[in-house]
Design an enzyme around this catalytic site. Structure first.
Site, short mmCIF file in Angstrom:
data_model
loop_
_atom_site.label_atom_id
_atom_site.label_comp_id
_atom_site.label_asym_id
_atom_site.label_seq_id
_atom_site.Cartn_x
_atom_site.Cartn_y
_atom_site.Cartn_z
N ARG A 97 3.04 -29.29 -6.04
CA ARG A 97 2.76 -29.80 -7.40
C ARG A 97 1.35 -30.36 -7.54
NH1 ARG A 97 7.99 -33.10 -6.70
NH2 ARG A 97 7.02 -32.93 -4.65
N GLY A 152 -4.18 -4.57 -4.32
CA GLY A 152 -5.22 -3.62 -4.70
C GLY A 152 -4.56 -2.32 -5.11
N HIS A 153 -4.80 -1.93 -6.34
CA HIS A 153 -4.25 -0.65 -6.82
C HIS A 153 -5.41 0.27 -7.10
CE1 HIS A 153 -0.36 -2.30 -7.18
NE2 HIS A 153 -0.59 -3.02 -8.25
N ASP A 184 0.82 -1.23 0.00
CA ASP A 184 0.00 0.00 0.00
C ASP A 184 0.85 1.27 0.00
OD1 ASP A 184 -2.23 -1.74 0.29
OD2 ASP A 184 -1.79 -1.85 2.42
N GLN A 192 2.02 -6.05 -3.22
CA GLN A 192 2.36 -6.10 -1.79
C GLN A 192 3.63 -5.28 -1.54
OE1 GLN A 192 1.50 -9.54 -3.20
NE2 GLN A 192 -0.50 -8.66 -2.82
N LYS A 231 2.06 2.23 -5.10
CA LYS A 231 2.77 1.76 -6.31
C LYS A 231 1.92 1.97 -7.56
CE LYS A 231 3.09 -2.32 -4.49
NZ LYS A 231 2.69 -2.13 -3.10
P1 IMP Z 1 -2.45 -12.91 1.94
O1 IMP Z 1 -1.47 -12.37 0.94
O2 IMP Z 1 -3.89 -12.67 1.59
O3 IMP Z 1 -2.17 -14.35 2.28
O4 IMP Z 1 -2.24 -12.08 3.30
C1 IMP Z 1 -1.04 -12.18 4.04
C2 IMP Z 1 -0.67 -10.83 4.64
O5 IMP Z 1 -0.30 -9.94 3.59
C3 IMP Z 1 -1.78 -10.13 5.41
O6 IMP Z 1 -1.21 -9.39 6.48
C4 IMP Z 1 -2.37 -9.19 4.40
O7 IMP Z 1 -3.00 -8.08 5.00
C5 IMP Z 1 -1.10 -8.77 3.67
N1 IMP Z 1 -1.35 -8.31 2.31
C6 IMP Z 1 -1.61 -9.07 1.21
N2 IMP Z 1 -1.75 -8.30 0.13
C7 IMP Z 1 -1.54 -7.04 0.52
C8 IMP Z 1 -1.51 -5.79 -0.18
O8 IMP Z 1 -1.68 -5.69 -1.40
N3 IMP Z 1 -1.26 -4.68 0.59
C9 IMP Z 1 -1.03 -4.77 1.92
N4 IMP Z 1 -1.04 -5.90 2.60
C10 IMP Z 1 -1.29 -7.04 1.91
#
Ligand code: IMP
Length: 415
Positions: A140, A40-41, A13, A216, A16
């Protein structure tokens, strides 16, 4: 001409999407290489807000966009995004890797169930099935986009034979026929986009400008982040090589995106988190609510220990600072320059989350400034804001290339 990477250096967040969108006019192709629709963008153009979870933000500039083999794809979400774009008059020039693994409804169920079982220790995932899908890929037992258009039903049934025992233990019921029916409908809509992105990207990378868009953030990286409070992929620069099939020699520039403060969604240690008034202020002013889950983000000051670690591993060449305007109007602004742990000062980001949880930030305090919002020239920034930016850049020993002072495309200072 070669590859440029845009990587978030915090817990995601960082903004980007806006930076990718800003740069993508000078690129021919924008590529996602890891993660899935957990990302999420939000990109704002004029008065219109576009939200993406899978498709690279460059699509709004009518660029070729690629979803690489390292991404996990929920076909339902992909179909929805394509239809949303078409509804806005944009026909995406999209290619999705035939090697990208597919998120199945049972991955989403398992994600939710495992979080429930973890109870207090839950990760706080986005519940999009990301972890279980990557687990199946490594075990796999995955199904890939290429399989969606090639004997999908037979392949699924073969996998379900193994999985059924696990589903029984978890009390999960799968209606295989319904799943096949739904996924074959998606297959029809997606077929024309599926292809060999590895050969495609390697065929253009020497002649065209290719932007690799990280999802991420580095501190959520499965290897380098605050494990197990991480995501299940490699947002780091190395993820580009494995997730897009590109040699490291082809990545010419690495731009690290850093928010002017720190945020985190989900659980896990965050040394500079401000639980009181400042945290609330940053969350409200910065509209810090997740694009994917709507959850309120935890907020705090910028953390140079974590950022130095991120810059080291990623070999960052230039930094884009986002949301500087959110700090406008604060009397003082803090920068974490070290951690105090067990009576000693730590300068390195620890691998143990138990240690990180006990780290107390050591701060350098800066005087605040009145207004950077919507500024378009560096010269127009208040002197205290320039001091803050200079300090960060000097400490990281990396130049700043972009300063973002608002959510619109034009609220951007390029240095
Ligand atoms: P997952 O990727 O859904 O398995 O979540 C694992 C961790 O990554 C959690 O703490 C989510 O809140 C965090 N997370 C996953 N995607 C994002 C993102 O795009 N932005 C911020 N945090 C993320």
């Amino acid at each position: 001409m070669a590859g440029v990477a845009i990587i978030g250096l915090q817990w995601g967040d960082e903004g980007k999407g806006k930076i990718t969108d800003f740069f993508s006019s000078s690129f021919d192709c924008v590529v996602r290489y890891q993660g899935g629709d957990n990302a999420g963008h939000t990109v704002v153009i004029g008065n219109k807000k576009y939200k993406f979870h899978l498709i690279p933000s460059g699509v709004l500039q009518n660029k070729k966009v690629v979803i690489g083999n390292g991404v996990v794809v929920n076909p339902r979400v992909l179909v929805e995004e394509i239809e949303m774009l078409k509804g806005n008059g944009i026909e995406p020039d999209l290619m999705v890797s035939d090697r990208a693994n597919i998120i199945m409804p049972y991955h989403i169920m398992l994600d939710g169930l495992e979080e429930e079982l973890l109870a207090e220790k839950k990760i706080g995932t986005t519940k999009r099935g990301i972890g279980p899908c990557y687990s199946d890929k490594i075990a796999r037992h995955g199904i890939r986009m290429g399989d969606l258009i090639n004997d999908f039903d037979k392949k699924l049934k073969r996998i379900l034979k193994i999985k059924e025992k696990l589903f029984d233990a978890y009390g999960i019921k799968i209606d295989a026929e319904k799943l096949i029916e739904d996924y074959l409908k998606y297959a029809k809509k997606l077929e024309k986009y599926i292809g060999d992105t590895i050969y495609y990207l390697n065929s253009i990378i020497d002649d065209k400008n290719v932007l690799f868009e990280g999802a991420q953030g580095f501190l959520l990286d499965i290897d380098y982040g605050t494990y197990p409070y991480t995501t299940s992929s490699n947002p780091c620069v190395g993820g580009i090589c494995t997730g897009a099939g590109i040699s490291p020699k082809k990545i010419e520039k690495i731009i690290g995106v850093v928010k002017a403060y720190t945020t985190r969604v989900g659980k896990g240690p965050m040394p500079t988190e401000e639980k009181g008034q400042i945290g609330e202020y940053l969350a409200e002013k910065g509209k810090e609510f997740g694009t994917t889950t709507g959850r309120k983000r935890r907020c705090g000051w910028i953390d140079l220990v974590a950022l130095k670690y991120a810059c080291m591993v990623n070999g960052v060449d230039e930094i884009a600072i986002t949301k500087l305007d959110v700090l406008d109007g604060l009397e003082e602004i803090k920068v974490c320059i070290g951690y105090e742990y067990d009576g000693k000062e730590l300068k390195k980001f620890p691998s143990s989350i138990e240690i990180l949880e006990q780290c107390k930030p050591i701060y350098e305090t800066f005087k605040g400034w009145e207004k950077t919002r919507n500024k378009k020239n560096y010269e127009d920034l208040p002197v205290n804001a320039k001091r803050y930016l200079d300090y960060i850049s000097n400490e990281l020993k990396i130049p700043i290339c972009i300063i973002s002072t608002g959510e619109r495309r034009e609220d951007t200072i390029q240095l």
